[in-house]
Write a protein that holds these residues in place. Structure first.
Motif, PDB file in Angstrom:
ATOM      1  N   THR A  83      -8.003   5.031   6.856  1.00 35.74           N
ATOM      2  CA  THR A  83      -9.405   4.762   7.194  1.00 35.74           C
ATOM      3  C   THR A  83      -9.886   3.449   6.588  1.00 35.74           C
ATOM      4  N   ALA A  84      -9.591   3.223   5.320  1.00 39.91           N
ATOM      5  CA  ALA A  84     -10.045   1.999   4.653  1.00 39.91           C
ATOM      6  C   ALA A  84      -9.365   0.768   5.245  1.00 39.91           C
ATOM      7  N   GLY A  85      -8.075   0.870   5.549  1.00 43.88           N
ATOM      8  CA  GLY A  85      -7.362  -0.267   6.133  1.00 43.88           C
ATOM      9  C   GLY A  85      -7.920  -0.647   7.493  1.00 43.88           C
ATOM     10  N   TRP A 108     -14.145  -4.659  10.194  1.00 37.14           N
ATOM     11  CA  TRP A 108     -15.453  -5.126   9.732  1.00 37.14           C
ATOM     12  C   TRP A 108     -15.790  -6.548  10.196  1.00 37.14           C
ATOM     13  N   ALA A 130      -8.366  -2.310   2.368  1.00 32.19           N
ATOM     14  CA  ALA A 130      -9.641  -2.660   3.007  1.00 32.19           C
ATOM     15  C   ALA A 130      -9.946  -4.149   2.826  1.00 32.19           C
ATOM     16  N   ALA A 148     -10.974   0.200   8.696  1.00 34.03           N
ATOM     17  CA  ALA A 148     -12.376  -0.220   8.555  1.00 34.03           C
ATOM     18  C   ALA A 148     -12.464  -1.644   8.010  1.00 34.03           C
ATOM     19  N   GLY A 149     -11.624  -1.970   7.035  1.00 27.31           N
ATOM     20  CA  GLY A 149     -11.623  -3.325   6.487  1.00 27.31           C
ATOM     21  C   GLY A 149     -11.213  -4.352   7.523  1.00 27.31           C
ATOM     22  N   CYS A 158       0.826  -1.220   0.000  1.00 26.49           N
ATOM     23  CA  CYS A 158       0.000   0.000   0.000  1.00 26.49           C
ATOM     24  C   CYS A 158       0.853   1.261   0.000  1.00 26.49           C
ATOM     25  N   ILE A 203      -5.990   1.733  -1.656  1.00 23.77           N
ATOM     26  CA  ILE A 203      -7.033   1.999  -0.659  1.00 23.77           C
ATOM     27  C   ILE A 203      -8.016   0.834  -0.623  1.00 23.77           C
ATOM     28  N   VAL A 204      -8.458   0.396  -1.787  1.00 22.99           N
ATOM     29  CA  VAL A 204      -9.376  -0.749  -1.863  1.00 22.99           C
ATOM     30  C   VAL A 204      -8.654  -2.030  -1.464  1.00 22.99           C
ATOM     31  N   ASN A 228      -7.086  -6.490   4.592  1.00 21.54           N
ATOM     32  CA  ASN A 228      -7.183  -6.495   6.049  1.00 21.54           C
ATOM     33  C   ASN A 228      -8.450  -7.201   6.519  1.00 21.54           C
ATOM     34  N   ALA A 229      -9.537  -7.070   5.769  1.00 23.95           N
ATOM     35  CA  ALA A 229     -10.756  -7.810   6.113  1.00 23.95           C
ATOM     36  C   ALA A 229     -10.523  -9.312   6.010  1.00 23.95           C
TER      37      ALA A 229
END
Length: 187
Positions: free
Chosen positions: A164-166, A172, A105, A168-169, A80, A101-102, A108-109
């Protein structure tokens, strides 16, 4: 199926197989036990409201699995940071294309969801995403450290979106899930 495998399966089901007639203890051919044997190694298998933690592994295997997931989180952070400034050329114009970014997320999810297969403890399952976050903070603060050097993360909104995306993923799969039961109507 061989007689040896059939006898082993029948013994697990609580009955024996007669080697001459092929019938069970109760005399019926191919008789099954009344209640199917419950697999205690996976008690919540198929329940979408509960984590499906592996129970057929040793503690050392679970720790090794979490270590590899943590190494995967470090790899994700490296990719990243390396590609956050990606741009694509359209005509004569260079357009930002921050695909990490995608990637952060989703990756990490997947790491957190996989960690939940190794442990029911959500704090332990969050170790890979926590290492990702701490690595992100370290890389962002690197230029201000005494032996720091180049700035690896640009000062752009893409960096904040990556963080934020990392997070949040990674968070989740740890969200509380409530059982999905069909509503009952009372009259």
């Amino acid at each position: 199926m061989s007689k040896k495998k059939a006898n082993a399966r029948a013994a697990r089901a609580g009955r024996t197989q007669d080697s001459h007639t092929g019938s069970g203890r109760d005399g019926r051919a191919g008789a099954q036990s009344q209640a199917p044997a419950r697999d205690v190694s996976e008690p919540d298998w198929g329940n979408p409201a509960k984590s499906q933690v592996r129970r057929d592994t040793t503690r050392a295997e679970r720790i090794a699995g979490l270590v590899w997931l943590t190494i995967g989180a470090i790899f994700c952070l490296f990719i990243c940071v390396l590609y956050i400034g990606t741009r694509i050329g359209v005509g004569g114009t260079s357009i930002p294309f921050p695909w990490p970014i995608v990637f952060a997320a989703l990756f990490n999810a997947a790491l957190t969801k996989t960690a939940l297969l190794w442990t029911p403890n959500q704090v332990i399952a969050a170790i890979p995403v926590t290492v990702w976050f701490l690595g992100f903070i370290l890389i962002a603060a690197l230029p201000t450290l005494p032996l720091g050097g180049d700035t690896l993360l640009p000062s752009t909104p893409w960096t904040i979106l990556l963080l934020t995306a990392g997070l949040a993923g990674g968070a989740w799969p740890l969200r509380p899930r409530f059982p999905v039961d069909s509503p009952t109507v009372t009259k």
